[in-house]
Design a protein around this motif. Structure first.
Motif, PDB file in Angstrom:
ATOM      1  N   SER A 187       0.766  -1.084  -0.016  1.00 14.16           N
ATOM      2  CA  SER A 187       0.102   0.120   0.079  1.00 14.16           C
ATOM      3  C   SER A 187       0.938   1.192   0.128  1.00 14.16           C
ATOM      4  N   THR A 188       0.573   2.197  -0.926  1.00 12.87           N
ATOM      5  CA  THR A 188       1.401   3.309  -1.020  1.00 12.87           C
ATOM      6  C   THR A 188       0.564   4.566  -1.473  1.00 12.87           C
ATOM      7  N   ASN A 189       1.011   5.831  -1.067  1.00 15.09           N
ATOM      8  CA  ASN A 189       0.428   7.017  -1.524  1.00 15.09           C
ATOM      9  C   ASN A 189       1.330   7.861  -2.373  1.00 15.09           C
ATOM     10  N   ALA A 190       2.257   7.246  -2.695  1.00 16.74           N
ATOM     11  CA  ALA A 190       3.660   7.792  -3.357  1.00 16.74           C
ATOM     12  C   ALA A 190       3.083   8.286  -4.817  1.00 16.74           C
ATOM     13  N   LEU A 191       2.274   7.078  -5.268  1.00 15.52           N
ATOM     14  CA  LEU A 191       1.640   7.582  -6.637  1.00 15.52           C
ATOM     15  C   LEU A 191       0.864   8.948  -6.843  1.00 15.52           C
ATOM     16  N   THR A 192       0.239   9.316  -5.873  1.00 18.48           N
ATOM     17  CA  THR A 192      -0.622  10.549  -6.028  1.00 18.48           C
ATOM     18  C   THR A 192       0.152  11.592  -4.994  1.00 18.48           C
ATOM     19  N   SER A 193       1.409  11.724  -4.848  1.00 19.95           N
ATOM     20  CA  SER A 193       2.022  12.743  -4.172  1.00 19.95           C
ATOM     21  C   SER A 193       1.390  12.894  -2.416  1.00 19.95           C
ATOM     22  N   GLY A 194       1.423  11.471  -1.931  1.00 18.35           N
ATOM     23  CA  GLY A 194       0.682  11.589  -0.734  1.00 18.35           C
ATOM     24  C   GLY A 194       1.378  12.421   0.292  1.00 18.35           C
ATOM     25  N   LYS A 195       0.727  13.224   1.123  1.00 15.00           N
ATOM     26  CA  LYS A 195       1.363  13.974   2.231  1.00 15.00           C
ATOM     27  C   LYS A 195       0.492  13.814   3.413  1.00 15.00           C
ATOM     28  N   PRO A 196       1.314  13.178   4.565  1.00 17.16           N
ATOM     29  CA  PRO A 196       2.541  12.518   4.767  1.00 17.16           C
ATOM     30  C   PRO A 196       2.644  11.340   3.664  1.00 17.16           C
ATOM     31  N   LEU A 197       3.802  11.054   3.516  1.00 15.92           N
ATOM     32  CA  LEU A 197       4.222   9.826   2.518  1.00 15.92           C
ATOM     33  C   LEU A 197       3.785   8.617   3.530  1.00 15.92           C
ATOM     34  N   HIS A 198       3.142   7.588   2.976  1.00 16.16           N
ATOM     35  CA  HIS A 198       2.898   6.589   3.737  1.00 16.16           C
ATOM     36  C   HIS A 198       2.998   5.194   2.757  1.00 16.16           C
ATOM     37  N   ASN A 199       4.190   4.363   3.111  1.00 12.76           N
ATOM     38  CA  ASN A 199       4.409   3.106   2.558  1.00 12.76           C
ATOM     39  C   ASN A 199       4.394   1.886   3.438  1.00 12.76           C
ATOM     40  N   ALA A 200       3.530   0.986   3.287  1.00 11.09           N
ATOM     41  CA  ALA A 200       3.249  -0.312   4.349  1.00 11.09           C
ATOM     42  C   ALA A 200       2.879  -1.573   3.419  1.00 11.09           C
ATOM     43  N   VAL A 201       3.318  -2.456   4.019  1.00  6.78           N
ATOM     44  CA  VAL A 201       2.898  -4.020   3.696  1.00  6.78           C
ATOM     45  C   VAL A 201       1.782  -4.404   4.744  1.00  6.78           C
ATOM     46  N   PHE A 202       0.638  -4.509   4.165  1.00  7.02           N
ATOM     47  CA  PHE A 202      -0.511  -5.274   4.921  1.00  7.02           C
ATOM     48  C   PHE A 202      -0.602  -6.674   4.782  1.00  7.02           C
ATOM     49  N   GLY A 203      -1.077  -7.019   5.723  1.00  9.87           N
ATOM     50  CA  GLY A 203      -1.442  -8.521   6.030  1.00  9.87           C
ATOM     51  C   GLY A 203      -2.778  -8.979   6.313  1.00  9.87           C
ATOM     52  N   PHE A 204      -3.356  -9.981   5.605  1.00  9.38           N
ATOM     53  CA  PHE A 204      -4.702 -10.091   5.813  1.00  9.38           C
ATOM     54  C   PHE A 204      -4.818 -11.870   5.845  1.00  9.38           C
TER      55      PHE A 204
END
Length: 413
Positions: A187-204
């Protein structure tokens, strides 16, 4: 070119530490041109570098230089084909460009017989990552614009998986840990210039879809793909920085507080993207902007896999292992093709390259990743991601097609 896809694959066009188009330095294109030229001084016969240089020069309005370097790429290598969706849109109506593109096309094998396994009804789904569970015989597919993961049967029946309250951003890589019955999603919001930047791996939880944990990677710049090691540890590519992150779930017995460390430092593998762990857990293969590297998971020692003469293994998005060979999906240096990298028994050398499916397949529209199920690779063939802008919104929605998953046989004919 829509900025969203530039962000997803900018690092696959950029080389090494060159600033990405998605960032905002004073003149990123000229800096990228300078970076590629610097690499060409060390690798003057690399066709992929000339190809990338031509792409950047096209975007900079340097028509004559771009055409000259495309001709040089054609002289030195095969497997390349200028993609108007990735850097060459300004030249698409230029007769000289069309001529050199035809020369590239003529050198490519035509393999377009893989059938569509199923389609998703939602034309706006924008899939980028897919994984398969051989026990339940279900696929798990992530959406960039919808920020969710769905469960899909072998016949294409879609069911909800992640929940609206899970806190997901745009979904890229998806992986299944079959032994532990976990689905992982980047999961990342870097593709749409997210602020604050958020990068993570989610487990389900694979059975229920319940969110189990979020493995945040706060120093990542744009996570892209994820691979599961036999011991349950995770490796995630950071395309924007060129790093690889390791999430040691085994060190914390699968708790929500694993050890998250940079396995390979930023800039080590420029444009790091698809990755896969060998069955013994001792080797990690990483696809990046100009090729593929082999990494010892114990020491971090890195070795480049050299392609055969005139061949390119650059810009592989999805990367997989199949009976000792690597399978890759290319989508920047080519509009889309699936290739087999035939490895020696030790997995240290590429003995040859086979085209399993070429861009001629009618269902290939910006293919990204795939999932091995049985004796085939199920490829996200119709993603249409170039149509999504930097807000994650679709442009030209009326022309969208249903996303297609293409079944590419892996057994030799």
């Amino acid at each position: 070119m829509p900025r969203l896809l530039l962000v997803i694959l900018a690092s696959a066009i950029a080389v090494g530490p060159v600033p990405l188009l998605a960032q905002a330095p004073p003149d990123p294109i000229q800096q990228a041109i300078g970076g590629v030229k610097a690499l060409l001084e060390k690798r003057p016969n690399d066709p992929t570098l000339y190809f990338y240089l031509a792409s950047f020069q096209t975007q900079a309005g340097e028509r004559d230089n771009a055409l000259a370097n495309l001709a040089k790429a054609r002289e030195l290598g095969d497997g390349l084909l200028p993609n108007v969706d990735f850097g060459f849109d300004k030249l698409k109506d230029d007769p000289a460009f069309q001529s050199v593109r035809a020369a590239f096309e003529q050198a490519l094998p035509k393999v377009a017989d893989a059938p569509v396994a199923f389609r998703l009804d939602d034309k706006t789904f924008g899939p980028e990552g897919i994984a398969y569970d051989s026990v339940s015989k279900q696929f798990f597919i992530g959406s960039v614009p919808h920020k969710r993961v769905v469960r899909v049967s072998a016949s294409g029946k879609v069911a909800p998986f992640s929940a609206a309250g899970d806190g997901l951003h745009q979904i890229l890589g998806v992986a299944v840990d079959a032994k532990r019955r976990i689905v992982y999603a980047v999961s990342t919001n870097a593709l749409t210039s997210g602020k604050p930047l958020h990068n993570a791996v989610f487990g389900f939880d694979l059975a229920s879809g319940k969110r189990l944990f979020e493995y945040a990677v706060p120093l990542a710049q744009q996570l892209n793909d994820v691979a599961v090691a036999p011991n349950g540890d995770l490796y995630a590519s950071d395309s924007r920085s060129g790093a690889i992150w390791r999430i040691r779930t085994s060190a914390a017995a699968g708790t929500p507080a694993p050890e998250v460390t940079p396995f390979l430092a930023a800039g080590t593998v420029g444009g790091s993207n698809g990755l896969v762990v060998a069955p013994d857990g001792n080797t990690l293969y990483v696809a990046h902007s100009t090729g593929v590297v082999r990494v010892d998971t114990a020491t971090g020692k890195l070795d480049k896999l050299m392609p055969p003469p005139r061949q390119t293994i650059a810009a592989i998005d999805g990367l997989y292992l199949w009976k000792g060979d690597l399978i890759g999906i290319q989508n920047v240096t080519n509009p889309g093709r699936v290739i087999r990298l035939r490895l020696n028994p030790a997995g240290t050398e590429i003995m040859g390259i086979d085209t399993l499916q070429s861009h001629h397949n009618a269902a290939f529209d910006s293919p990204t990743t795939g999932a091995i199920a049985g004796n085939a690779l199920y490829v996200l063939g119709t993603t249409q991601l170039p149509r999504y802008n930097d807000k994650g919104e679709v442009e030209g929605a009326g022309a969208l097609k249903k996303p297609a998953v293409v079944r590419v046989p892996l057994e030799k004919k």
